[in-house]
Design a protein around this motif. Sequence first.
Motif, PDB file in Angstrom:
ATOM      1  N   PRO A   1      25.485  17.249 -16.213  1.00  0.00           N
ATOM      2  CA  PRO A   1      25.370  15.935 -15.578  1.00  0.00           C
ATOM      3  C   PRO A   1      23.954  15.692 -15.091  1.00  0.00           C
ATOM      4  O   PRO A   1      23.125  16.589 -15.099  1.00  0.00           O
ATOM      5  CB  PRO A   1      26.346  16.051 -14.382  1.00  0.00           C
ATOM      6  N   PRO A   2      23.682  14.433 -14.617  1.00  0.00           N
ATOM      7  CA  PRO A   2      22.366  14.155 -14.045  1.00  0.00           C
ATOM      8  C   PRO A   2      22.079  15.068 -12.861  1.00  0.00           C
ATOM      9  O   PRO A   2      22.983  15.498 -12.167  1.00  0.00           O
ATOM     10  CB  PRO A   2      22.480  12.681 -13.604  1.00  0.00           C
ATOM     11  N   ARG A   3      20.804  15.324 -12.656  1.00  0.00           N
ATOM     12  CA  ARG A   3      20.398  16.226 -11.585  1.00  0.00           C
ATOM     13  C   ARG A   3      20.678  15.636 -10.214  1.00  0.00           C
ATOM     14  O   ARG A   3      20.832  14.436 -10.049  1.00  0.00           O
ATOM     15  CB  ARG A   3      18.925  16.585 -11.688  1.00  0.00           C
ATOM     16  N   THR A   4      20.718  16.500  -9.223  1.00  0.00           N
ATOM     17  CA  THR A   4      20.900  16.072  -7.841  1.00  0.00           C
ATOM     18  C   THR A   4      19.613  16.326  -7.087  1.00  0.00           C
ATOM     19  O   THR A   4      18.775  17.113  -7.530  1.00  0.00           O
ATOM     20  CB  THR A   4      22.048  16.854  -7.177  1.00  0.00           C
ATOM     21  N   PRO A   5      19.421  15.659  -5.928  1.00  0.00           N
ATOM     22  CA  PRO A   5      18.163  15.821  -5.216  1.00  0.00           C
ATOM     23  C   PRO A   5      17.887  17.268  -4.859  1.00  0.00           C
ATOM     24  O   PRO A   5      18.723  17.964  -4.290  1.00  0.00           O
ATOM     25  CB  PRO A   5      18.389  14.978  -3.932  1.00  0.00           C
ATOM     26  N   GLY A   6      16.680  17.727  -5.232  1.00  0.00           N
ATOM     27  CA  GLY A   6      16.236  19.031  -4.830  1.00  0.00           C
ATOM     28  C   GLY A   6      16.776  20.189  -5.625  1.00  0.00           C
ATOM     29  O   GLY A   6      16.583  21.352  -5.249  1.00  0.00           O
ATOM     30  N   ASP A   7      17.485  19.939  -6.743  1.00  0.00           N
ATOM     31  CA  ASP A   7      18.045  21.085  -7.457  1.00  0.00           C
ATOM     32  C   ASP A   7      17.075  21.687  -8.457  1.00  0.00           C
ATOM     33  O   ASP A   7      17.402  22.668  -9.129  1.00  0.00           O
ATOM     34  CB  ASP A   7      19.360  20.699  -8.146  1.00  0.00           C
ATOM     35  N   GLY A   8      15.869  21.066  -8.597  1.00  0.00           N
ATOM     36  CA  GLY A   8      14.829  21.670  -9.418  1.00  0.00           C
ATOM     37  C   GLY A   8      14.999  21.487 -10.899  1.00  0.00           C
ATOM     38  O   GLY A   8      14.268  22.043 -11.693  1.00  0.00           O
ATOM     39  N   THR A   9      15.970  20.686 -11.332  1.00  0.00           N
ATOM     40  CA  THR A   9      16.151  20.446 -12.762  1.00  0.00           C
ATOM     41  C   THR A   9      15.841  19.003 -13.063  1.00  0.00           C
ATOM     42  O   THR A   9      15.735  18.172 -12.181  1.00  0.00           O
ATOM     43  CB  THR A   9      17.617  20.749 -13.186  1.00  0.00           C
ATOM     44  N   GLY A  10      15.760  18.666 -14.340  1.00  0.00           N
ATOM     45  CA  GLY A  10      15.468  17.293 -14.732  1.00  0.00           C
ATOM     46  C   GLY A  10      16.426  16.848 -15.797  1.00  0.00           C
ATOM     47  O   GLY A  10      17.053  17.646 -16.469  1.00  0.00           O
ATOM     48  N   ASP A  11      16.550  15.520 -15.943  1.00  0.00           N
ATOM     49  CA  ASP A  11      17.390  14.942 -16.994  1.00  0.00           C
ATOM     50  C   ASP A  11      16.647  14.986 -18.299  1.00  0.00           C
ATOM     51  O   ASP A  11      15.448  14.770 -18.353  1.00  0.00           O
ATOM     52  CB  ASP A  11      17.729  13.497 -16.640  1.00  0.00           C
TER      53      ASP A  11
ATOM     54  N   ILE B   1       0.828  -1.207   0.000  1.00  0.00           N
ATOM     55  CA  ILE B   1       0.000   0.000   0.000  1.00  0.00           C
ATOM     56  C   ILE B   1       0.865   1.260   0.000  1.00  0.00           C
ATOM     57  O   ILE B   1       0.653   2.177  -0.806  1.00  0.00           O
ATOM     58  CB  ILE B   1      -0.957  -0.009   1.201  1.00  0.00           C
ATOM     59  N   VAL B   2       1.835   1.320   0.873  1.00  0.00           N
ATOM     60  CA  VAL B   2       2.687   2.511   0.953  1.00  0.00           C
ATOM     61  C   VAL B   2       3.590   2.640  -0.273  1.00  0.00           C
ATOM     62  O   VAL B   2       3.697   3.735  -0.841  1.00  0.00           O
ATOM     63  CB  VAL B   2       3.492   2.517   2.263  1.00  0.00           C
ATOM     64  N   PRO B   3       4.269   1.574  -0.736  1.00  0.00           N
ATOM     65  CA  PRO B   3       5.042   1.714  -1.979  1.00  0.00           C
ATOM     66  C   PRO B   3       4.184   2.152  -3.161  1.00  0.00           C
ATOM     67  O   PRO B   3       4.628   2.966  -3.983  1.00  0.00           O
ATOM     68  CB  PRO B   3       5.618   0.313  -2.205  1.00  0.00           C
ATOM     69  N   LEU B   4       2.955   1.628  -3.254  1.00  0.00           N
ATOM     70  CA  LEU B   4       2.058   2.041  -4.334  1.00  0.00           C
ATOM     71  C   LEU B   4       1.742   3.526  -4.226  1.00  0.00           C
ATOM     72  O   LEU B   4       1.773   4.257  -5.241  1.00  0.00           O
ATOM     73  CB  LEU B   4       0.775   1.220  -4.291  1.00  0.00           C
ATOM     74  N   ALA B   5       1.453   3.981  -3.013  1.00  0.00           N
ATOM     75  CA  ALA B   5       1.169   5.403  -2.817  1.00  0.00           C
ATOM     76  C   ALA B   5       2.380   6.249  -3.192  1.00  0.00           C
ATOM     77  O   ALA B   5       2.239   7.317  -3.811  1.00  0.00           O
ATOM     78  CB  ALA B   5       0.772   5.658  -1.369  1.00  0.00           C
ATOM     79  N   LEU B   6       3.568   5.789  -2.843  1.00  0.00           N
ATOM     80  CA  LEU B   6       4.785   6.526  -3.179  1.00  0.00           C
ATOM     81  C   LEU B   6       4.976   6.619  -4.686  1.00  0.00           C
ATOM     82  O   LEU B   6       5.277   7.691  -5.223  1.00  0.00           O
ATOM     83  CB  LEU B   6       5.998   5.849  -2.534  1.00  0.00           C
ATOM     84  N   VAL B   7       4.771   5.508  -5.382  1.00  0.00           N
ATOM     85  CA  VAL B   7       4.918   5.508  -6.836  1.00  0.00           C
ATOM     86  C   VAL B   7       3.882   6.418  -7.482  1.00  0.00           C
ATOM     87  O   VAL B   7       4.192   7.158  -8.425  1.00  0.00           O
ATOM     88  CB  VAL B   7       4.826   4.073  -7.396  1.00  0.00           C
ATOM     89  N   VAL B   8       2.656   6.385  -6.975  1.00  0.00           N
ATOM     90  CA  VAL B   8       1.610   7.263  -7.507  1.00  0.00           C
ATOM     91  C   VAL B   8       1.997   8.724  -7.333  1.00  0.00           C
ATOM     92  O   VAL B   8       1.823   9.544  -8.253  1.00  0.00           O
ATOM     93  CB  VAL B   8       0.255   6.969  -6.819  1.00  0.00           C
ATOM     94  N   VAL B   9       2.539   9.064  -6.173  1.00  0.00           N
ATOM     95  CA  VAL B   9       2.979  10.444  -5.935  1.00  0.00           C
ATOM     96  C   VAL B   9       4.114  10.818  -6.890  1.00  0.00           C
ATOM     97  O   VAL B   9       4.119  11.923  -7.456  1.00  0.00           O
ATOM     98  CB  VAL B   9       3.420  10.628  -4.471  1.00  0.00           C
ATOM     99  N   LEU B  10       5.062   9.921  -7.077  1.00  0.00           N
ATOM    100  CA  LEU B  10       6.172  10.202  -7.990  1.00  0.00           C
ATOM    101  C   LEU B  10       5.672  10.428  -9.420  1.00  0.00           C
ATOM    102  O   LEU B  10       6.151  11.321 -10.126  1.00  0.00           O
ATOM    103  CB  LEU B  10       7.182   9.050  -7.955  1.00  0.00           C
ATOM    104  N   VAL B  11       4.711   9.613  -9.832  1.00  0.00           N
ATOM    105  CA  VAL B  11       4.150   9.772 -11.179  1.00  0.00           C
ATOM    106  C   VAL B  11       3.356  11.071 -11.274  1.00  0.00           C
ATOM    107  O   VAL B  11       3.501  11.843 -12.228  1.00  0.00           O
ATOM    108  CB  VAL B  11       3.261   8.562 -11.531  1.00  0.00           C
ATOM    109  N   ALA B  12       2.510  11.331 -10.271  1.00  0.00           N
ATOM    110  CA  ALA B  12       1.634  12.506 -10.314  1.00  0.00           C
ATOM    111  C   ALA B  12       2.417  13.807 -10.284  1.00  0.00           C
ATOM    112  O   ALA B  12       1.968  14.822 -10.835  1.00  0.00           O
ATOM    113  CB  ALA B  12       0.654  12.462  -9.145  1.00  0.00           C
ATOM    114  N   THR B  13       3.571  13.806  -9.641  1.00  0.00           N
ATOM    115  CA  THR B  13       4.375  15.022  -9.543  1.00  0.00           C
ATOM    116  C   THR B  13       5.411  15.139 -10.659  1.00  0.00           C
ATOM    117  O   THR B  13       6.256  16.030 -10.634  1.00  0.00           O
ATOM    118  CB  THR B  13       5.093  15.083  -8.186  1.00  0.00           C
ATOM    119  N   GLY B  14       5.340  14.232 -11.635  1.00  0.00           N
ATOM    120  CA  GLY B  14       6.227  14.327 -12.788  1.00  0.00           C
ATOM    121  C   GLY B  14       7.654  13.889 -12.538  1.00  0.00           C
ATOM    122  O   GLY B  14       8.543  14.197 -13.327  1.00  0.00           O
ATOM    123  N   GLN B  15       7.868  13.159 -11.456  1.00  0.00           N
ATOM    124  CA  GLN B  15       9.229  12.742 -11.136  1.00  0.00           C
ATOM    125  C   GLN B  15       9.803  11.777 -12.174  1.00  0.00           C
ATOM    126  O   GLN B  15      10.996  11.789 -12.435  1.00  0.00           O
ATOM    127  CB  GLN B  15       9.258  12.083  -9.759  1.00  0.00           C
TER     128      GLN B  15
END
Length: 322
Positions: free
Chosen positions: A311-321, A280-294
């Motif tokens: 280079p690839p982005r780092t956590p929280g830097d606001g950019t995407g690959d 349940i929790v992993p599913l919710a996490l994946v849904v959040v990641l998908v919904a937020t465009g991660q």
Amino acid sequence: MNGRDLRSVGVFTALAFALAWLLALPLWFGDGLAGPWFPLVATATMATPAIAALVVVFFVERPKHKAWKLGVWPLRPVRGLLGYGALGIFVSIALVLVALPVGALLGVYPADFANFSAFQQVLDEQAGAAGAAGIPIPIGALIAVQLAALPLAAFINLIPALGEELGWRGWLLPKLMPLGTLPALLVSGVIWGLWHAPLILLGYNYPDAPGWLGLAAMVGMCVLIGAVFGWLRLRSGSVWPAALAHAAFNGAGGSYLLFAKAGEHVDTTQATVLGWSGWIVPLALVVVLVATGQFSSAKHPSTPPSQKGRPPRTPGDGTGDR
């Protein structure tokens, strides 16, 4: 995907599965999971996806940037890799642990969060076997030590976990990305789950379930947890965070024994992160990641980082690959 990519995926999958079954044969023709060869077979089997990936990369595809194709290089940006590695470790442990109160609330995990009676019973039996009256350390302190040590398992188990991750997330997931991110995650997760068949059908992880149910449950768990590991791979551009997450996940897997009620049976098709309540929790996490465009902003690069402008982005830097 073009025909060449499909051929590579076919060779990789066939080789990984064939090697896994080949290594499991002594168990199938012997005493199964109770046989003396089980620990060695289980550990050796974890290397089969890496072997399959290396064969495809070195003998079938033969790209110029082989280490990059497997996600093991470059080890930069260092700050980003460390951040994603730490995130992978603690998220994996959290997913394993949070499955227990969720299962308890749903009535499928027999929990004893107050007295830790199942763990106390084990300690008493061990003390009795050693001729001691009991364990002099309070059980609460022992539980705290066990939990505090869980992150260390990520480093102890890293090499075996890397054996799997080089194949599943290091090579296979990026190769499937032309299908689209969600289909790639689904297909790679299903393949990962089915690859466990030689041991699952012998009763591994789901000892009380019929083989088909145990395998189906393993596939379900692998799809969801594989999506989390896949996010780490795609966002970081490296296999190392996923390998650390996988190692931590394996190391934390037995923690359900710490909080169980003595004398009660734990059905892993329903309880722990292996069972449906733990999804349940992993599913919710994946849904959040998908919904937020991660995932949509974490597409695997089509050319090695050395040929790209950043280079690839780092956590929280606001950019995407891209």
